[in-house]
Design a protein around this motif. Structure first.
Motif, mmCIF file in Angstrom:
data_model
loop_
_atom_site.group_PDB
_atom_site.id
_atom_site.type_symbol
_atom_site.label_atom_id
_atom_site.label_comp_id
_atom_site.label_asym_id
_atom_site.label_seq_id
_atom_site.Cartn_x
_atom_site.Cartn_y
_atom_site.Cartn_z
ATOM 1 N N ALA A 281 0.784 -1.254 0.269
ATOM 2 C CA ALA A 281 0.172 0.242 0.114
ATOM 3 C C ALA A 281 0.901 0.757 -0.070
ATOM 4 O O ALA A 281 0.387 1.610 -0.613
ATOM 5 C CB ALA A 281 -0.957 -0.419 1.017
ATOM 6 N N VAL A 282 2.236 0.777 0.965
ATOM 7 C CA VAL A 282 3.047 2.272 0.790
ATOM 8 C C VAL A 282 3.465 2.570 -0.952
ATOM 9 O O VAL A 282 3.810 3.845 -1.195
ATOM 10 C CB VAL A 282 4.174 2.003 1.409
ATOM 11 N N SER A 283 3.970 1.473 -1.244
ATOM 12 C CA SER A 283 4.344 1.865 -2.369
ATOM 13 C C SER A 283 3.529 2.438 -3.846
ATOM 14 O O SER A 283 3.799 3.408 -4.046
ATOM 15 C CB SER A 283 4.848 0.418 -3.310
ATOM 16 N N ALA A 284 2.550 1.733 -3.676
ATOM 17 C CA ALA A 284 0.869 2.510 -4.309
ATOM 18 C C ALA A 284 1.128 3.990 -4.175
ATOM 19 O O ALA A 284 0.398 4.587 -4.707
ATOM 20 C CB ALA A 284 -0.107 1.357 -4.417
ATOM 21 N N SER A 285 1.336 4.041 -2.966
ATOM 22 C CA SER A 285 1.095 5.574 -2.705
ATOM 23 C C SER A 285 1.910 6.395 -2.781
ATOM 24 O O SER A 285 1.319 7.881 -3.705
ATOM 25 C CB SER A 285 0.862 6.147 -1.177
ATOM 26 N N PHE A 286 3.206 6.066 -2.674
ATOM 27 C CA PHE A 286 4.503 6.888 -4.254
ATOM 28 C C PHE A 286 3.979 6.798 -5.077
ATOM 29 O O PHE A 286 4.050 8.346 -5.998
ATOM 30 C CB PHE A 286 5.482 6.299 -3.793
ATOM 31 N N THR A 287 3.243 6.315 -6.258
ATOM 32 C CA THR A 287 2.830 5.757 -7.228
ATOM 33 C C THR A 287 1.740 7.436 -7.339
ATOM 34 O O THR A 287 1.966 7.707 -8.838
ATOM 35 C CB THR A 287 2.828 4.383 -7.570
ATOM 36 N N ILE A 288 0.907 7.248 -7.040
ATOM 37 C CA ILE A 288 -0.612 7.821 -7.066
ATOM 38 C C ILE A 288 -0.035 9.389 -6.931
ATOM 39 O O ILE A 288 -0.782 9.610 -7.903
ATOM 40 C CB ILE A 288 -1.591 7.059 -6.496
ATOM 41 N N GLU A 289 0.497 9.321 -6.689
ATOM 42 C CA GLU A 289 0.698 10.791 -5.958
ATOM 43 C C GLU A 289 1.582 11.379 -7.599
ATOM 44 O O GLU A 289 2.123 13.300 -7.035
ATOM 45 C CB GLU A 289 1.188 11.296 -4.287
#
Length: 319
Positions: A281-289
């Motif tokens: 979930a943290v990896s995805a959080s960097f991608t979407i921002e």
């Protein structure tokens, strides 16, 4: 690229060069310009793992044509030259994709693949043919094959898939369940996949990636649990572009399986899998921002993944 003996995560997903065409609400050129960027599902997965792991523990093949831009080469090198195995063909051009935006919308321990069930069958057969290699298989179904007609082919390979991870729309479509997804329907879909048998002896996991709802993870051994998305509806301004978020999620998942400590097969228990999903979930959080993947971790957002990991775990701590 790092040798198979040192790699933790290998993705067989694609590398492409993304090009961008911005239109206004009437379909006319908006005037906004963005230079070509690195892209592709495999690339997002590799960079999702790179947030947590050094480059010599990640591997990906990049088909490099005669037109490969030096700035793209430099961007890949910035993430770590050991990650990439270049397959050169100067007689061809590098695969590219045009992203059209209207308005503002937009030998490893683990083996990740994004493809049809028939292609997955071939990949699994090849992996099984390698003596003493038993990678954890992470299967991400390709979206256009997530239709009810593909379910029989998917069932054939599911006993060889350790982690099955469609997104919520794909899961419901495969199972002929009504849209749109809700938490209740996602949980039901997860249970249906588990009943069909995921992993050797049915001991695999299903993780249904569900956007702002979070991710639902379950196995036959333990009941399912929701893991929140890092950015909630209260932080909608942080969501810039969701392209590649699911791929990055699974790269982060693989890194989490390693960082949760211990032999990878021993950590494939429900508690450790849930721990790994926090990393995902943290990896995805960097991608979407971020609009592109050109920036290194931290430098693009000014944040640290371990701080986010701590915050996300704190949200799920027992009262």
């Amino acid at each position: 690229m790092a040798s198979a003996s040192t790699c933790h995560f290998v993705t067989l997903g694609m590398f492409i060069i993304d090009e961008f065409d911005y239109l206004d609400e009437h379909g006319n050129k908006s005037g906004k310009v963005l230079e070509p960027q690195i892209g592709g599902g495999g690339t997002y997965a590799a960079l999702g793992a790179r947030i947590w792991l050094p480059p010599n523990r990640i591997g990906m093949i990049v088909d490099r044509g005669g037109d490969f831009p030096p700035e793209i080469q430099a961007s890949l090198a910035a993430f770590g030259e050991d990650m990439w195995l270049f397959r050169d063909d100067p007689q061809r051009v590098t695969t590219r994709a045009v992203n059209i935006y209207r308005g503002d919308n937009r030998g490893a321990a683990n083996l990740h693949f994004i493809c049809s069930p028939s292609r997955a069958r071939s990949i699994i057969s090849e992996a099984l043919a390698v003596p003493s290699w038993k990678p954890v298989t992470i299967y991400e179904p390709i979206p256009d094959r997530c239709v009810p007609e593909e379910l029989p082919a998917l069932r054939e390979i599911m006993p060889h898939v350790d982690i099955l991870s469609p997104n919520s729309d794909e899961a419901l479509s495969l199972l002929s369940m009504p849209q749109p997804p809700s938490k209740a329907s996602i949980e039901e879909a997860c249970m249906r996949f588990l009943e069909l048998g995921v992993g050797p002896d049915g001991k695999g996991h299903v993780i249904i990636r569900s956007g702002s709802l979070g991710a639902y993870v379950a196995s036959r051994a333990r009941s399912g649990r929701w893991i929140d998305a890092f950015w909630t509806d209260a932080h909608s301004e942080k969501v810039v572009d969701v392209t590649g978020a699911g791929n990055s999620f699974l790269g982060g998942l693989s890194a989490g399986l390693s960082l949760a400590e211990g032999d990878v097969f021993e950590v494939l228990t429900s508690n450790f899998m849930r721990t790994a999903v926090f990393y995902a979930a943290v990896s995805a959080s960097f991608t979407i921002e971020q609009l592109t993947q050109m920036k290194e971790r931290k430098s693009g957002t000014g944040d640290d993944p371990y701080r986010r990991l701590k915050d996300l775990k704190a949200r799920h701590a027992a009262p």
